[in-house]
Motif scaffolding. Structure first.
Motif, PDB file in Angstrom:
ATOM      1  N   ARG A  12      -7.806 -64.035 144.461  1.00 45.81           N
ATOM      2  CA  ARG A  12      -7.336 -62.876 143.714  1.00 45.81           C
ATOM      3  C   ARG A  12      -8.414 -62.616 142.668  1.00 45.81           C
ATOM      4  N   ARG A  15      -7.935 -62.064 139.077  1.00 42.91           N
ATOM      5  CA  ARG A  15      -7.442 -63.152 138.227  1.00 42.91           C
ATOM      6  C   ARG A  15      -8.587 -64.002 137.676  1.00 42.91           C
ATOM      7  N   LYS A  44      -2.794 -65.543 156.330  1.00 42.45           N
ATOM      8  CA  LYS A  44      -2.571 -65.648 154.878  1.00 42.45           C
ATOM      9  C   LYS A  44      -1.102 -65.502 154.484  1.00 42.45           C
ATOM     10  N   ASP A  45      -0.404 -64.658 155.232  1.00 42.53           N
ATOM     11  CA  ASP A  45       1.013 -64.441 154.903  1.00 42.53           C
ATOM     12  C   ASP A  45       1.864 -65.682 155.161  1.00 42.53           C
ATOM     13  N   VAL A  48       1.538 -71.075 152.086  1.00 38.04           N
ATOM     14  CA  VAL A  48       2.140 -71.200 150.755  1.00 38.04           C
ATOM     15  C   VAL A  48       1.392 -72.299 150.014  1.00 38.04           C
ATOM     16  N   ARG A  58      -3.431 -74.806 138.204  1.00 41.65           N
ATOM     17  CA  ARG A  58      -3.763 -73.390 138.029  1.00 41.65           C
ATOM     18  C   ARG A  58      -4.445 -72.815 139.271  1.00 41.65           C
ATOM     19  N   GLY A  61      -2.869 -69.806 141.431  1.00 42.66           N
ATOM     20  CA  GLY A  61      -2.863 -68.486 140.807  1.00 42.66           C
ATOM     21  C   GLY A  61      -4.079 -67.649 141.180  1.00 42.66           C
ATOM     22  N   ASP A  64      -5.096 -65.872 147.110  1.00 40.87           N
ATOM     23  CA  ASP A  64      -4.289 -64.773 147.636  1.00 40.87           C
ATOM     24  C   ASP A  64      -3.398 -65.227 148.799  1.00 40.87           C
ATOM     25  N   PHE A  65      -2.477 -66.086 148.469  1.00 45.58           N
ATOM     26  CA  PHE A  65      -1.462 -66.510 149.441  1.00 45.58           C
ATOM     27  C   PHE A  65      -0.104 -66.351 148.767  1.00 45.58           C
ATOM     28  N   ASN A  66       0.941 -66.900 149.378  1.00 44.45           N
ATOM     29  CA  ASN A  66       2.215 -67.039 148.666  1.00 44.45           C
ATOM     30  C   ASN A  66       2.023 -68.231 147.737  1.00 44.45           C
ATOM     31  N   THR A  67       2.098 -68.017 146.446  1.00 45.01           N
ATOM     32  CA  THR A  67       1.741 -69.115 145.547  1.00 45.01           C
ATOM     33  C   THR A  67       2.846 -69.403 144.540  1.00 45.01           C
ATOM     34  N   LEU A  68       3.047 -70.691 144.303  1.00 42.29           N
ATOM     35  CA  LEU A  68       4.150 -71.130 143.457  1.00 42.29           C
ATOM     36  C   LEU A  68       3.661 -72.206 142.487  1.00 42.29           C
ATOM     37  N   HIS A  69       3.728 -71.861 141.232  1.00 39.70           N
ATOM     38  CA  HIS A  69       3.302 -72.760 140.159  1.00 39.70           C
ATOM     39  C   HIS A  69       4.581 -73.304 139.547  1.00 39.70           C
ATOM     40  N   ILE A  82      10.869 -75.219 150.538  1.00 40.68           N
ATOM     41  CA  ILE A  82      10.236 -74.084 151.227  1.00 40.68           C
ATOM     42  C   ILE A  82      10.024 -74.411 152.702  1.00 40.68           C
ATOM     43  N   LEU A  89       5.999 -71.737 157.880  1.00 39.30           N
ATOM     44  CA  LEU A  89       5.010 -71.618 156.809  1.00 39.30           C
ATOM     45  C   LEU A  89       4.134 -72.868 156.729  1.00 39.30           C
TER      46      LEU A  89
END
Lengths: 271, 380, 181
Positions: A12, A15, A44-45, A48, A58, A61, A64-69, A82, A89
């Protein structure tokens, strides 16, 4: 694929720049994750990336994927939910050393024990960087940290042995210097149907390095270069491994995967 | 099942049936008395429906796993009791700020700490509101019967989905473990709410941009909307920010989306309240004792009534205020040393006297204890 | 019909909780109201175990028993603990191994529940179902039909033991009927 193509395809870009200090090994390690995903041509979709708390966490963030912090130490528990809810996934977890083995140690051993199909990558810089340089479960014995003012008296974990002992079916270690090997291990970890654990030795020139007089980032990378040796070479000649840090593929032993085992139960009730 | 469609069902079992009827297909939990039957029944029933059950290593992980599953698009639940509820607080806060729908069942037992594992209590009322750190929305529902446990488990899911927030079903051991009649009739007519999905193209999706109702549409991981979720204070894009302006806006929005909609889910029961001078306020298991007490007091020609909140959080400020305007005295009966009564006092104290009936010995407050407390102090 | 407040007590593993569930289940099948509750200690086996059933035509608010009108005790410890909570006009059923304190109601039945379970059925496991038979005989068929009781037992015991449990239920009925003969 060259660097800028990888960057524009998987990062991204808006970012960036990232928050990591100059010389930190985490950027290189993040890139090995991206290159492994690119090599395997994952959609990419369907990727995760989950992280906990700390400098390492970090990374998602910027990707460019499904990202979870998530919360400190809990990345694997979120990731388990998930993956179980949507097994299609590809779930990749990025954690730090304290994140994965102190506050998240219990989640690490149980995710490994279940052999759930998650690829876990630990960016190990031997220190809590985000909070300013406290010792972690991988800080070497005797080293200094802001909470080990007279030298660390805790014995460090060998994270790979820990993961393997707990049941991980693919285990390996590389470093921010050995980026090509790191990428290769991540590729194989993602391909392993089960719990994969790859430790990436990173460097923290700002806190760990400065506190312990390890020199600048160049020197710390040189240390990794000179003091690590591939397990394959040591297997042939054990003398070569003396006083060295082992890297390479340590364990590759596929076993029944958790969600596949659960699916067998579901299938008992179908038709 | 008898000819009227009634069946003997346990409270914890009714909770699972309600969850399944609401569409719950993922359960993660850790065994703890007196909630364990919920996990056991989920482990039996979910695979038959193609759903997933997992016994996690602790309650921290259970809470994390249900958030993960919900992000992947599956309605998710966990169940626990006091000690586990304490551990879940960390990620309940995460679900609140990241706006992930999920349901947490707490079958309350005596505390603090390990306390009285097999005995009822209502000591977690304030924890259900303020257990996790920071300002955050809270929705908690307290059923008082097996039938209601079923119905309010469904509602808990509907509210979680509608408002994108964790919802707590605050049971107690009395309600969780007792068995009584329940009907499964009309299950097919139950209203089921599903989370609002984005209708835009993925490239136009701004993950945390709210609609006019203050709630952002939620895409599931894997649907092509690649976005970022964090427990850090974040802007509309979902990425962290230190902006004081954005932080203030975010926290106010997630609280307001729940509290400004309270009229849509103010659930309560009024019993013999029309001409009541003495009003007992009780919820969960104790409200059943209170109902018996009201009948007994009426026999003694004391004009007593019951106000029973089912929505326990947010606090039913409007309704309690109205009750206090008509009442001479309010008695708040609860199995703790006075938690809900603090809120009642705050709202009602200008209008009438507010007194407390409390018990923390692991036994349900009896109707006699309520009538005696009232009979002993009521001034005609 | 009156309001039945039935307390079943014994030690963990004797199945008094299952017995209480079967009773409540049958009452609801009959179209009555019933509530079943229990209290138990940390032990799965041994320790004190107590279950309660309220059966009534009206809605039941307070779910616990105030004054039992039927008390079953299968152990001395349970008897000693709960005899005081039995209504003076209530009915007492105890295993014959229990020594009565003298504070008992007029209608007290000391029955060979545990002995017959082992001698006639080769297993102490059916003591709870013999107990249900005895309780049922005291409640009477005008409250709950016998076939509903038998169906409730059949649905709640392990399938291979259904026949044995139905016979145990009949044994309990017989013990009460023969008591004053």
């Amino acid at each position: 694929m060259n660097c800028s193509e990888t960057t524009s395809k998987y990062y991204r870009v808006n970012r960036l720049p990232h928050i990591w200090c100059a010389g930190c090994g985490h950027g290189t390690l993040t890139n090995t994750v991206v290159r492994a995903i690119d090599k395997l041509k994952l959609n990419k979709d369907e990727v995760v990336i989950v992280s906990g708390i700390g400098c390492s966490s970090r990374a998602p963030g910027y990707l460019d994927f499904n990202t979870l912090h998530t919360t400190h130490g809990r990345a694997l528990a979120f990731a388990t939910g998930i993956k179980l809810a949507n097994p299609k996934l590809h779930v990749i977890v990025i954690m730090g050393d304290g994140d994965s083995s102190a506050i998240g140690g219990n989640h690490l051993i149980h995710a490994a024990r279940r052999n759930i199909d998650i690829t876990t990558i630990v960016f190990n810089n031997n220190i809590y960087g985000m909070t300013g340089g406290q010792f972690s479960p991988t800080t070497p014995y005797g080293d200094l940290a802001t909470t080990a003012a007279y030298g660390n008296i805790d014995k460090p974990f060998d994270l790979c042995s820990l993961a393997q002992g707990a049941g991980a079916t693919y285990v390996g270690r590389a470093t921010a210097y050995h980026a090509v090997l790191m990428q290769k291990l991540i590729e194989k970890g993602i391909q392993n149907k089960g719990f994969s654990f790859i430790e990436g030795l990173s460097i923290c020139p700002t806190y760990y390095g400065r506190k312990n007089k390890k020199g600048n980032a160049f020197k710390m990378h040189s240390f990794l270069k000179e003091n690590c040796i591939d397990k394959k070479l040591v297997d042939k000649d054990p003398d070569k491994g003396r006083n060295k840090i082992l890297i390479g593929e340590f364990y590759n032993n596929p076993q029944p995967e958790y969600i596949e085992s659960y699916q067998v139960i579901i299938d008992m009730f179908q038709g | 099942m008898n000819d009227k469609g009634y069946k003997l069902v346990q409270g914890n079992e009714a909770c699972v049936e309600g969850a399944l009827a609401a569409g719950m297909r993922f359960y993660a939990g850790y065994p703890i008395t007196p909630s364990t039957e919920i996990a056991e029944i989920c482990s039996q029933k979910l695979p038959k429906l193609g759903g997933k059950f997992i016994q996690m290593e602790d309650e921290l992980a259970s809470m994390a796993a249900i958030i993960g599953a919900s992000l992947a698009g599956v309605k998710s639940m966990t169940a626990t009791s006091g000690p586990g509820f304490s551990l879940m607080q960390e990620n309940i806060g995460y679900a609140a700020i990241a706006e992930i729908p999920c349901v947490i069942v707490n079958v309350q037992r005596g505390g603090p700490s390990t306390g009285l594992p097999t005995s009822p209590a209502q000591g977690d009322v304030m924890q259900a509101r303020w257990g996790t750190h920071g300002d955050h929305p809270a929705i908690a529902l307290t059923p008082n019967s097996v039938q209601e446990t079923f119905e309010y488990t469904v509602k808990a899911f509907n509210l979680a989905e509608k408002y994108r927030t964790p919802v707590i079903l605050l049971m107690d051991e009395t309600v969780g473990h007792m068995r009584e009649k329940m009907t499964f009739k009309n299950i097919s007519q139950i209203e089921i709410v599903n989370r609002k999905k984005p209708s835009c193209k993925p490239e136009d999706y701004v993950a945390y941009r709210p609609d006019e109702d203050m709630i952002p549409p939620m895409a599931s991981f894997g649907e092509g909307y690649r976005y970022h979720v964090t427990g850090l204070t974040h802007d509309e894009t979902g990425f962290p920010t230190n902006s004081s302006h954005v932080s203030e806006g975010l926290i106010r929005r997630i609280v307001d989306k729940v509290e400004k909609n309270i009229d849509n889910f103010s659930y309560y029961e009024e019993y013999r309240l029309e001409d009541a001078e003495i009003v007992i306020i009780a919820y969960g298991g104790v409200s059943r004792s209170a109902k018996s007490a009201v009948d007994e007091l009426r026999k003694q020609n004391i004009k007593a009534g019951l106000f029973r909140p089912i929505t326990i959080w947010p606090f039913l400020e409007k309704q309690i205020y109205m009750v206090s305007q008509a009442a001479k005295e309010i008695y708040v009966a609860e199995m703790n040393l006075g938690q809900y009564s603090l809120e009642v006092e705050r709202v009602a104290c200008k209008n009438c006297r507010v007194k407390k009936i409390n018990k923390v010995n692991g036994e349900l407050i009896t109707p006699e204890e309520i009538t005696e407390a009232i009979g002993g102090s009521y001034e005609l | 019909m009156e309001r039945y407040e039935i307390r079943l007590s014994g030690s963990g593993g004797q199945g008094v909780i299952l017995a209480s569930i079967i009773l409540a289940d049958a009452a609801i099948e009959q179209g009555l109201n019933a509530i079943q509750t229990q209290s138990y200690g940390p032990e799965a086996r041994g320790g004190a175990s107590k279950a309660e059933v309220i059966i009534c035509r009206d809605e039941i608010s307070y779910p616990k028993i105030r004054k039992a009108n039927i008390l079953l005790s299968l152990t001395q410890k349970a008897y000693d603990k709960y005899i005081g909570s039995l209504d003076r006009d209530g009915l007492l059923i105890v295993d014959e191994g229990i020594e009565l304190s003298g504070n008992d109601p007029i209608k007290a039945y000391r029955l060979p529940i545990l002995k017959n379970a082992i001698e006639k059925f080769d297993t102490g496991m059916v003591a709870n179902i013999i107990s249900i038979g005895a309780i049922y005989e005291l409640i009477g068929e005008d409250v709950i039909h016998k076939d509903i009781m038998i169906r409730s037992i059949s649905e709640r015991v392990p399938p291979p033991t259904v026949q044995k449990n139905i016979e145990a239920f009949e044994e309990g009925i017989r013990l009460i009927r023969g008591y004053y003969e």
